[in-house]
Structures are given as structure tokens and as C-alpha cells.
Design an enzyme around this catalytic site. Structure first.
Site, PDB file in Angstrom:
ATOM      1  N   LEU A  74     -21.592   5.960   6.917  1.00  0.00           N
ATOM      2  CA  LEU A  74     -21.458   6.146   8.361  1.00  0.00           C
ATOM      3  C   LEU A  74     -20.048   6.548   8.772  1.00  0.00           C
ATOM      4  CD1 LEU A  74     -23.412   3.104   9.886  1.00  0.00           C
ATOM      5  CD2 LEU A  74     -24.165   5.481   9.704  1.00  0.00           C
ATOM      6  N   SER A  75     -19.067   6.335   7.903  1.00  0.00           N
ATOM      7  CA  SER A  75     -17.670   6.534   8.282  1.00  0.00           C
ATOM      8  C   SER A  75     -17.253   8.003   8.218  1.00  0.00           C
ATOM      9  CB  SER A  75     -16.762   5.725   7.352  1.00  0.00           C
ATOM     10  OG  SER A  75     -15.414   6.088   7.558  1.00  0.00           O
ATOM     11  N   PRO A  76     -16.794   8.571   9.339  1.00  0.00           N
ATOM     12  CA  PRO A  76     -16.284   9.939   9.271  1.00  0.00           C
ATOM     13  C   PRO A  76     -15.032  10.026   8.409  1.00  0.00           C
ATOM     14  CG  PRO A  76     -15.761   8.964  11.406  1.00  0.00           C
ATOM     15  CD  PRO A  76     -16.669   8.002  10.698  1.00  0.00           C
ATOM     16  N   TYR A  77     -14.279   8.940   8.363  1.00  0.00           N
ATOM     17  CA  TYR A  77     -13.049   8.950   7.571  1.00  0.00           C
ATOM     18  C   TYR A  77     -13.353   8.967   6.076  1.00  0.00           C
ATOM     19  CZ  TYR A  77     -10.967   7.920  12.071  1.00  0.00           C
ATOM     20  OH  TYR A  77     -10.588   7.984  13.393  1.00  0.00           O
ATOM     21  N   ALA A  78     -14.446   8.319   5.669  1.00  0.00           N
ATOM     22  CA  ALA A  78     -14.862   8.400   4.264  1.00  0.00           C
ATOM     23  C   ALA A  78     -15.252   9.839   3.916  1.00  0.00           C
ATOM     24  CB  ALA A  78     -16.016   7.445   3.990  1.00  0.00           C
TER      25      ALA A  78
END
EC number: 5.99.1.4
Length: 199
Positions: free
Chosen positions: A11-15
Site C-alpha cells: 500500500l505504501s507509495p514510498y515502498a
């Protein structure tokens, strides 16, 4: 072999914006990566964070500026309003756990394909066909999408507890085998420098 524990969520855009840099850094320094996808909303709530929908408008305004800047720095496209986000992350995370156990494909490429499906291609990674396509792209057997799901569910739950016990509170979160913590894809250069002995 020396390792890096990688706590993250699809779910993480940063990942997603991390791309495959972790794998490149790990290879450079002779490290293995322990992939530990987890329930990110639960991690936030149990470590004093808030879900994006509950954050103060100032925080969300900053996020709206920062994510495009980070995408530009990474040279990656980013859709700030993906069609299905936030979807149920568990199916894609279970598949990552199964693929990590299997070991017969490119984990970095698989995880990045999942992220790209959400943050660029407007796909729903809670759907079996989307996960299967990402597995295939990365050289894995697509049947891993629904392989041994009970064991993957148990690992998914235990990853959350491990993350909290190890000091993680967000994603992506990287912890070296000597306990050094790095939060965010924008700290990967620091991780690299630390492993080089420069930090």
C-alpha cells in the site's frame, strides 16, 4: 550471511518509489534481504501514527507535494490518486511471502511490479489475476498467488509483531543485522553509506 530486514507494505507509495535500489545495495555489500510485508495500517495505529484519512490537512498537503518530488528524484511515474487505493493489501503481501519462500524469481522486480500496478497502472492488487501477472513478470510461478495461504497469513501477522518489537513504525523500514534502522526510501543512500562504513 549478513542481512537486511525489510518491513513494508504494497500500500505504501514510498515502498514503490524505492524501486529496486534495496536489492542493488544489498548485492553491493554482500547482504541478503529478508522481505517482511505487513499490515501497514495496524503498524501505524499501534506505534502512534494515523491513517492518511485521519491526518491533519497540513500533513496531507505536505504529502501531496512531497510524493511528486520523490517520484521525480526516483525517475518513476506516480499517480497520486490510484483507482483502487487503499485496497486489501493482504493478497499481494501473501504472494510476496510465498515468493520469498520459493526463491525462484526476482523479488525486487516482483515487488516493484506490484507497486507499479497500484501507483501507475490503476490496478487492484487484491485481485488474483493482477498478482499472477506480476509474479510471471518477475520469473515466478504464478500459482504462488494462492499457494499455502494459511502459512503466509501467519507470517504476515508475525511480521507485524516483529516490526513493532524491532522498532519499526512506518514503511518502508530497513533494519541491518546489527540493529541500525532506516525509515523511508529516501534513506537508502544512508543505508548504503552505513554499510560502506561511511556513516
Amino acid at each position: 550471511m549478513a542481512h537486511i530486514d525489510y518491513y513494508f507494505s504494497t500500500l505504501s507509495p514510498y515502498a514503490y518509489l524505492a524501486g529496486t535500489r534495496l536489492e542493488e545495495i544489498a548485492a553491493k555489500h554482500g547482504k541478503t534481504v529478508n522481505y517482511k510485508p505487513l499490515d501497514l495500517p495496524a503498524l501505524f495505529l499501534r506505534t502512534g501514527g494515523q491513517l492518511p484519512k485521519d491526518r491533519h490537512p497540513n500533513r496531507m498537503s505536505y504529502r501531496a507535494q512531497e510524493l511528486p518530488r520523490q517520484a521525480k528524484k526516483a525517475g518513476l511515474p506516480l499517480n497520486m490518486k490510484p483507482a483502487f487505493w487503499p485496497m486489501n493489501a493482504a493478497p499481494s503481501c501473501y504472494a510476496i511471502i510465498a515468493a520469498s519462500r520459493d526463491g525462484n524469481g526476482d523479488m525486487g522486480k516482483f515487488i516493484h511490479a506490484i507497486g507499479r500496478s497500484i501507483w501507475v497502472e490503476d490496478k487492484d492488487v487484491s485481485q488474483d489475476d493482477v498478482v499472477r501477472a506480476c509474479l510471471t513478470e518477475a520469473g515466478f510461478d504464478p500459482a504462488l498467488a494462492d499457494s499455502d495461504m494459511m502459512a503466509s497469513a501467519d507470517t504476515y501477522a508475525s511480521n507485524l509483531e516483529e516490526a513493532i518489537n524491532a522498532g519499526a513504525f512506518g514503511a518502508p523500514f530497513y533494519i541491518t543485522d546489527d540493529g541500525q534502522q532506516f525509515w523511508g526510501q529516501d534513506r537508502l543512500d544512508d543505508l548504503d553509506a552505513y554499510l560502506s562504513g561511511d556513516l
